[in-house]
Design a protein around this motif. Structure first.
Motif, PDB file in Angstrom:
ATOM      1  N   GLN A  53     -11.805  -7.331 -12.494  1.00  0.00           N
ATOM      2  CA  GLN A  53     -11.736  -6.271 -13.507  1.00  0.00           C
ATOM      3  C   GLN A  53     -11.923  -6.803 -14.923  1.00  0.00           C
ATOM      4  N   CYS A 101      -6.330   3.477 -11.627  1.00  0.00           N
ATOM      5  CA  CYS A 101      -6.890   2.144 -11.823  1.00  0.00           C
ATOM      6  C   CYS A 101      -7.463   2.043 -13.235  1.00  0.00           C
ATOM      7  N   HIS A 143      -4.140  -2.498  -3.096  1.00  0.00           N
ATOM      8  CA  HIS A 143      -5.054  -2.016  -4.145  1.00  0.00           C
ATOM      9  C   HIS A 143      -5.747  -3.207  -4.827  1.00  0.00           C
ATOM     10  N   HIS A 147      -9.863  -5.050  -4.757  1.00  0.00           N
ATOM     11  CA  HIS A 147     -10.744  -5.442  -5.874  1.00  0.00           C
ATOM     12  C   HIS A 147     -11.437  -6.777  -5.595  1.00  0.00           C
TER      13      HIS A 147
END
Ligand code: ZN
Length: 184
Positions: A53, A101, A143, A147
Motif C-alpha cells: 500500500q 481500506c 485483510h 494485500h
C-alpha cells in the motif's frame, strides 16, 4: 521521523502483485521502513497497513487492534510488525463483517473471513512466532495478508449488494438510529 506515506489507491499495479519475501530483517534500511510504518499506524490510529500500500512489494504488514464502533470488544493491541506471514490452519467456517481500506477510501464491504487462524510469521527482532488469532485480530490479519497476495477486500465480497459507501454505512450500520416501533 516522517510519518508521511503516499497510500496507493486501487488501480495501482503494486496492489495487484504478489509481494516478495523479506530476506534480511536485520538490514538497517528495512528496519527504518518498519519504524516509519509503525509510526504511521500509531499516528493515524489505524488497524494496520501492508507494505504494498505504500509502494514496497515485500511480504510484511503492521497489525494492531483497538475497540471501535463495529468491534467494541476488539482487544487493545499496539501496532506490531508481521513479516513473511503464513496461515498454517484455519476454522472450517467463516463469518462476515464490515471492512474498509486506506487504498479504497469511502467504501465498505461485508467480507467473509475465517473465524480463527493459526499463523507463523517473523517479528521485528527476527524471531519466528506461531500463534492463533480469532475474531477481529484474525480478520485484520487476513485483510493485510491479502494485500501481500495482490487481493483487496472487495474481491471477497459475495455480492455488490454487500458494498456501501462510507456516508450510508455511517448512517445505517455504524450509528443507526433507534427504531421507534421495536416492541412487536
Ligand atoms: Zn487494506
Amino acid at each position: 521521523m516522517s510519518t508521511d506515506f503516499f497510500i496507493h489507491q486501487l488501480g495501482h499495479p503494486l496492489l495487484r502483485q504478489k509481494a516478495e519475501p523479506v530476506e534480511s530483517i536485520e538490514d538497517s534500511a528495512f528496519q527504518q521502513q518498519l519504524d516509519a510504518l509503525l509510526a504511521f499506524v500509531i499516528d493515524k490510529g489505524g488497524m494496520g497497513i501492508a507494505a504494498p500500500q505504500v509502494g514496497i512489494s515485500q511480504r510484511f504488514f503492521i497489525l494492531s487492534s483497538h475497540p471501535n464502533d463495529r468491534y467494541p470488544y476488539a482487544p487493545d493491541v499496539p501496532p506490531f510488525a508481521v513479516i513473511n506471514p503464513e496461515i498454517l490452519a484455519h476454522s472450517d467456517t467463516t463469518s462476515k463483517d464490515w471492512e474498509g481500506c486506506l487504498s479504497l477510501p469511502g467504501i465498505r464491504g461485508l467480507v467473509p473471513r475465517y473465524e480463527w487462524i493459526d499463523v507463523r510469521y517473523q517479528t521485528y527482532a527476527g524471531e519466528t512466532v506461531e500463534t492463533r488469532y480469532e475474531g477481529f485480530m484474525a480478520r485484520v490479519f487476513q485483510h493485510e495478508l491479502d494485500h501481500l497476495n495482490g487481493h483487496v477486500f472487495i474481491d471477497r465480497v459475495e455480492s455488490n449488494l454487500e458494498l456501501m459507501m462510507e456516508q450510508e454505512w455511517q448512517k445505517q450500520i455504524a450509528h443507526p438510529r433507534q427504531k421507534s416501533h421495536s416492541d412487536h
